[in-house]
Design a protein around this motif. Sequence first.
Motif: not given
Length: 390
Positions: A212-226
């Motif tokens: 059920n996981l889908s690839a959506i969202g994200g604006a700039d290149i870096p993501e909230d991995m922290a």
Amino acid sequence: MSMFTNEASLLPIGEEESFEIVEEPTLGNGVAEADLKKAKSNTAVLEHEAEKNILEMQRLLGKSKTRSASRSEKGRLLSLNSKLSALKKDIEESRTVEKDTEVTLLRSKTRSKVTGVKLAMKEKDIRRALQVVQSAESVDIAFVVDCTSSMGPYISSVKESIQGIVERVRATNQSMNLRLAIVGYRDMGDSPRFEVLDFVTSVDLFKGFLANLSAIGGADIPEDMAGALKETNKLSWTHPSKVAFIIADAPCHGMEFHSCSDSYPNGTPGVDIIEELLRLQKQAGQGTMSLTFGRITNQTDLMIESFQGSGISIDQVGIEEARKLTKTVTASVRKSIFKTVTTKRMPGASVAFAPISSIGDLLKTGHRSKRTSTGLKDYTISPSHPKTID
């Protein structure tokens, strides 16, 4: 009591340990005990004979003092005196044999007891080692997955590879106590920002959540991995062998980790990713924690170098190499189990044990085997470009 009883006492034969040892009787002990019984019997016969002579001598001495002893009785008294001297010598020799035999038996029993103690200690060490191994076979694996739109070309293959990893780990050891978790993450402002499945033992439940996981969202290149790692630290890590596997095509926020445009150049607000990684490493507790990063693009290279330079022990595998990916994660699980066995063993104890059937291949970590593992479907990680990407 006989007047010839030896005043010297022998060392007592008996249990001196404060724990019970089942002592196996040996042939040597049986022979020594028979010899000791024979020597004691011989001594008793001689002492009884001597006492009879003494009583008769006392009677004859009494008659001699009253001058009522006959000539033959006087001769008998002299004969008994000579015989008594010989009996004393025989009794001393018999007691010497008895004492030597008793000492021999004592030594034999002592050696037998020492052997029994050593065997008991060895058995205890083996039981302890097997308990450690069985405990180490309890494994927690968490997958931390970037689920932003940039992962669109990869997400399907990533899901298939994760399923392949789980199946391979399970096939490695059917008796493994395996728990699985997922932390799907996106970026600040996305909804949902995180999709978290805490550890479960049901593979079907895990696969359903993963699907059920889908690839959506994200604006700039870096993501909230922290933020994702902070969520990972909140998981119910309990098993001694722990593995965290991070899959991402983009770096975390913070200009020190990349050269991309970043809406949060100082990193995720309120979260220090290095601190979260160090906390994750400390989740090992008395067991182990293995960290692996699945590399999709070169945009994460500087980030991994920065992690490693900050004292984070993290392995990296190219996620496009599907077979290597599943092998690497499976090996990471084996390594974690092996390290847990080594870590949890009693300090200073030198315990060697052969792998038991239930842990088989898992204890081969660190050894290159020519045996091929059970064939599994090859999972390929390749971009499947959609017509549009958000």
